[in-house]
Design an enzyme around this catalytic site. Structure first.
Site, PDB file in Angstrom:
ATOM      1  N   CYS A   4       0.865  -1.189   0.000  1.00 47.63           N
ATOM      2  CA  CYS A   4       0.000   0.000   0.000  1.00 47.63           C
ATOM      3  C   CYS A   4       0.897   1.232   0.000  1.00 47.63           C
ATOM      4  O   CYS A   4       2.078   1.130  -0.363  1.00 47.63           O
ATOM      5  CB  CYS A   4      -0.986  -0.027   1.170  1.00 47.63           C
ATOM      6  SG  CYS A   4      -0.233   0.024   2.809  1.00 47.63           S
TER       7      CYS A   4
ATOM      8  N   ASN B 104       2.196   1.576   4.390  1.00 45.14           N
ATOM      9  CA  ASN B 104       2.559   0.312   5.056  1.00 45.14           C
ATOM     10  C   ASN B 104       2.256   0.358   6.565  1.00 45.14           C
ATOM     11  O   ASN B 104       2.949  -0.255   7.369  1.00 45.14           O
ATOM     12  CB  ASN B 104       4.041  -0.045   4.809  1.00 45.14           C
ATOM     13  CG  ASN B 104       4.402  -1.486   5.191  1.00 45.14           C
ATOM     14  OD1 ASN B 104       5.513  -1.756   5.597  1.00 45.14           O
ATOM     15  ND2 ASN B 104       3.485  -2.406   5.071  1.00 45.14           N
TER      16      ASN B 104
ATOM     17  N   CYS C 111      -1.472   0.784   7.374  1.00 49.71           N
ATOM     18  CA  CYS C 111      -2.918   0.507   7.472  1.00 49.71           C
ATOM     19  C   CYS C 111      -3.288  -0.747   6.676  1.00 49.71           C
ATOM     20  O   CYS C 111      -3.418  -1.836   7.235  1.00 49.71           O
ATOM     21  CB  CYS C 111      -3.741   1.710   6.990  1.00 49.71           C
ATOM     22  SG  CYS C 111      -3.488   3.199   7.981  1.00 49.71           S
ATOM     23  N   ARG C 112      -3.460  -0.610   5.363  1.00 49.53           N
ATOM     24  CA  ARG C 112      -4.042  -1.709   4.582  1.00 49.53           C
ATOM     25  C   ARG C 112      -3.122  -2.907   4.431  1.00 49.53           C
ATOM     26  O   ARG C 112      -3.546  -4.059   4.659  1.00 49.53           O
ATOM     27  CB  ARG C 112      -4.445  -1.188   3.188  1.00 49.53           C
ATOM     28  CG  ARG C 112      -5.593  -0.204   3.219  1.00 49.53           C
ATOM     29  CD  ARG C 112      -5.727   0.553   1.914  1.00 49.53           C
ATOM     30  NE  ARG C 112      -4.597   1.464   1.705  1.00 49.53           N
ATOM     31  CZ  ARG C 112      -4.407   2.197   0.617  1.00 49.53           C
ATOM     32  NH1 ARG C 112      -5.270   2.113  -0.381  1.00 49.53           N
ATOM     33  NH2 ARG C 112      -3.373   2.995   0.524  1.00 49.53           N
ATOM     34  N   SER C 113      -1.862  -2.683   4.017  1.00 50.70           N
ATOM     35  CA  SER C 113      -1.025  -3.860   3.702  1.00 50.70           C
ATOM     36  C   SER C 113      -0.612  -4.663   4.937  1.00 50.70           C
ATOM     37  O   SER C 113      -0.610  -5.902   4.871  1.00 50.70           O
ATOM     38  CB  SER C 113       0.173  -3.481   2.830  1.00 50.70           C
ATOM     39  OG  SER C 113       1.042  -2.594   3.475  1.00 50.70           O
TER      40      SER C 113
ATOM     41  N   ASP D  30      -8.383   3.805   1.082  1.00 54.46           N
ATOM     42  CA  ASP D  30      -7.392   4.190   2.084  1.00 54.46           C
ATOM     43  C   ASP D  30      -8.131   4.697   3.331  1.00 54.46           C
ATOM     44  O   ASP D  30      -8.817   5.718   3.263  1.00 54.46           O
ATOM     45  CB  ASP D  30      -6.505   5.291   1.479  1.00 54.46           C
ATOM     46  CG  ASP D  30      -5.382   5.700   2.404  1.00 54.46           C
ATOM     47  OD1 ASP D  30      -5.423   5.309   3.592  1.00 54.46           O
ATOM     48  OD2 ASP D  30      -4.482   6.412   1.951  1.00 54.46           O
TER      49      ASP D  30
HETATM   50  P1  4NP Z   1      -1.895   2.853   4.008  1.00 54.04           P
HETATM   51  O1  4NP Z   1      -2.551   4.223   4.565  1.00 54.04           O
HETATM   52  O2  4NP Z   1      -1.318   3.185   2.662  1.00 54.04           O
HETATM   53  O3  4NP Z   1      -3.061   1.923   3.918  1.00 54.04           O
HETATM   54  O4  4NP Z   1      -0.849   2.434   5.029  1.00 54.04           O
HETATM   55  C1  4NP Z   1      -1.838   5.409   4.720  1.00 54.04           C
HETATM   56  C2  4NP Z   1      -0.965   5.553   5.774  1.00 54.04           C
HETATM   57  C3  4NP Z   1      -0.287   6.743   5.962  1.00 54.04           C
HETATM   58  C4  4NP Z   1      -0.497   7.786   5.084  1.00 54.04           C
HETATM   59  C5  4NP Z   1      -1.372   7.651   4.026  1.00 54.04           C
HETATM   60  C6  4NP Z   1      -2.044   6.461   3.838  1.00 54.04           C
HETATM   61  N1  4NP Z   1       0.188   9.024   5.308  1.00 54.04           N
HETATM   62  O5  4NP Z   1      -0.149  10.021   4.617  1.00 54.04           O
HETATM   63  O6  4NP Z   1       1.101   9.083   6.151  1.00 54.04           O
END
Ligand code: 4NP
Length: 165
Positions: free
Chosen positions: A12, A15, A17-19, A130
């Site tokens: 993702c 790294n 949240c989703r992955s 997201d």
């Molecule tokens: P992920 O979500 O891609 O599912 O881990 C996010 C985590 C952090 C951020 C954006 C999306 N960020 O902007 O820091």
């Protein structure tokens, strides 16, 4: 002869949240199926924003509500992952395009690069949304999507590689 591990990398943006949630859900299914000697997984982010950080607290809580313990620290996706993994599973179009952009030309790579929801018949082609800027509900919605799609991914791997315990 040493048996080959089938390796899966969930990707993702951050790294956190989703992955890592996909990795945790998938690993639990692999263990429950008794296949941890055959299949392993990891996760990575296309950004380097959260390297060495644990998952977001909302990710950890969501996993915990479903009896899943996450044991992962953020790492960045690198070019070599394309040859180190059998499947690279991107959460959305942006992650998918970023992964594919690391391929320098028409060279062969080991990995099949695919989107997570291509393993969900009803959602094929869609993004795992997201949840970072939303509330708790978003994380539960992501959990449901990943529960279904990681299960289908595991079934595909077992079928394709004819894995038998
Ligand atoms: P992920 O979500 O891609 O599912 O881990 C996010 C985590 C952090 C951020 C954006 C999306 N960020 O902007 O820091």
């Amino acid at each position: 002869m040493e048996k080959k591990m089938i390796k899966v990398l969930f990707v993702c943006l951050g790294n956190i949240c989703r992955s890592p949630l996909a990795e945790g859900i998938f690993n639990k299914k692999v263990i429950q199926a008794g296949l941890s000697g055959y299949i392993q997984s990891d996760s990575a982010g296309t950004s380097g924003w959260h390297i060495n950080e644990p998952p977001d607290v909302r990710t950890i809580e969501t996993a915990g509500r479903h009896d899943i313990h996450l044991d992962h620290y953020g790492r960045k996706f690198i070019r070599r992952d394309l040859d180190d993994y059998d499947y690279i599973v991107a959460m959305d179009d942006e992650n998918y395009n970023e992964v594919m952009s690391r391929k320098e030309g028409p060279e062969n790579i080991r990995a099949t690069v695919i989107k997570m929801l291509d393993f969900d018949k009803e959602q094929s082609g869609a993004d795992v949304p997201d949840p970072y800027y939303g509330g708790k509900d978003g994380f539960e919605q992501v959990f449901s999507l990943l529960e279904e799609s990681t299960g289908n991914l595991l079934n595909e791997i077992v079928r394709k590689y004819r894995i038998m315990k």
